[in-house]
Scaffold this motif. Structure first.
Motif, PDB file in Angstrom:
ATOM      1  N   ASP A  92      -6.457  -0.597 -16.248  1.00 61.31           N
ATOM      2  CA  ASP A  92      -7.538  -0.889 -15.301  1.00 61.31           C
ATOM      3  C   ASP A  92      -7.019  -1.678 -14.094  1.00 61.31           C
ATOM      4  N   ALA A  93      -5.774  -1.430 -13.723  1.00 64.74           N
ATOM      5  CA  ALA A  93      -5.143  -2.071 -12.567  1.00 64.74           C
ATOM      6  C   ALA A  93      -3.964  -1.207 -12.124  1.00 64.74           C
ATOM      7  N   ALA A  94      -3.616  -1.318 -10.859  1.00 68.84           N
ATOM      8  CA  ALA A  94      -2.476  -0.571 -10.323  1.00 68.84           C
ATOM      9  C   ALA A  94      -1.172  -1.215 -10.782  1.00 68.84           C
ATOM     10  N   PRO A  95      -0.123  -0.412 -10.938  1.00 64.56           N
ATOM     11  CA  PRO A  95       1.182  -0.991 -11.288  1.00 64.56           C
ATOM     12  C   PRO A  95       1.700  -1.864 -10.156  1.00 64.56           C
ATOM     13  N   GLU A 119       8.942  -0.598 -12.780  1.00 58.32           N
ATOM     14  CA  GLU A 119       9.198  -0.830 -14.207  1.00 58.32           C
ATOM     15  C   GLU A 119       7.915  -0.734 -15.027  1.00 58.32           C
ATOM     16  N   ASP A 120       6.770  -1.014 -14.414  1.00 52.10           N
ATOM     17  CA  ASP A 120       5.490  -0.856 -15.109  1.00 52.10           C
ATOM     18  C   ASP A 120       5.275   0.599 -15.526  1.00 52.10           C
ATOM     19  N   LEU A 121       5.869   1.527 -14.787  1.00 48.02           N
ATOM     20  CA  LEU A 121       5.670   2.955 -15.055  1.00 48.02           C
ATOM     21  C   LEU A 121       6.699   3.546 -16.016  1.00 48.02           C
ATOM     22  N   TYR A 178      12.831   4.770  -6.814  1.00 49.39           N
ATOM     23  CA  TYR A 178      11.448   4.583  -6.391  1.00 49.39           C
ATOM     24  C   TYR A 178      11.060   3.114  -6.434  1.00 49.39           C
ATOM     25  N   ARG A 179       9.995   2.802  -5.735  1.00 50.72           N
ATOM     26  CA  ARG A 179       9.400   1.474  -5.807  1.00 50.72           C
ATOM     27  C   ARG A 179       7.890   1.640  -5.677  1.00 50.72           C
ATOM     28  N   ILE A 180       7.168   0.582  -5.935  1.00 47.64           N
ATOM     29  CA  ILE A 180       5.721   0.595  -5.810  1.00 47.64           C
ATOM     30  C   ILE A 180       5.349  -0.171  -4.543  1.00 47.64           C
ATOM     31  N   ASP A 181       4.536   0.460  -3.717  1.00 49.00           N
ATOM     32  CA  ASP A 181       4.077  -0.162  -2.479  1.00 49.00           C
ATOM     33  C   ASP A 181       2.569   0.033  -2.393  1.00 49.00           C
ATOM     34  N   ARG A 203       5.793  13.319  -7.874  1.00 47.70           N
ATOM     35  CA  ARG A 203       4.600  13.805  -8.576  1.00 47.70           C
ATOM     36  C   ARG A 203       4.521  13.204  -9.977  1.00 47.70           C
ATOM     37  N   ALA A 204       5.648  13.117 -10.666  1.00 49.27           N
ATOM     38  CA  ALA A 204       5.657  12.510 -12.000  1.00 49.27           C
ATOM     39  C   ALA A 204       5.249  11.043 -11.918  1.00 49.27           C
ATOM     40  N   LEU A 205       5.705  10.358 -10.873  1.00 51.76           N
ATOM     41  CA  LEU A 205       5.323   8.962 -10.696  1.00 51.76           C
ATOM     42  C   LEU A 205       3.850   8.826 -10.321  1.00 51.76           C
TER      43      LEU A 205
END
Length: 63
Positions: free
Chosen positions: A29-32, A36-38, A49-52, A15-17
């Protein structure tokens, strides 16, 4: 028991992410692209975690 409680409390939640992703979108104005962007938007350990597809995946995140 106290050490384990501190360890769990120090970990970020999905939820925090999710909230960090929203803040990132507003600011950039773009998705991570990477978790590390977060990092500036989240306190705690986000290493699990990772971004997918622009969304966080990891412990507690829906499939």
């Amino acid at each position: 028991m106290t050490a384990r409680a501190r360890e769990v409390a120090g970990q970020a939640t999905c939820r925090a992410l999710d909230q960090a992703t929203t803040a990132y979108l507003v600011d950039h104005d773009a998705a991570p692209r990477t978790v590390e962007d977060l990092r500036p938007y989240v306190r705690g350990d986000i290493s699990g975690y990772r971004i997918d597809g622009g969304l966080p995946t990891g412990p507690g995140c829906p499939d």
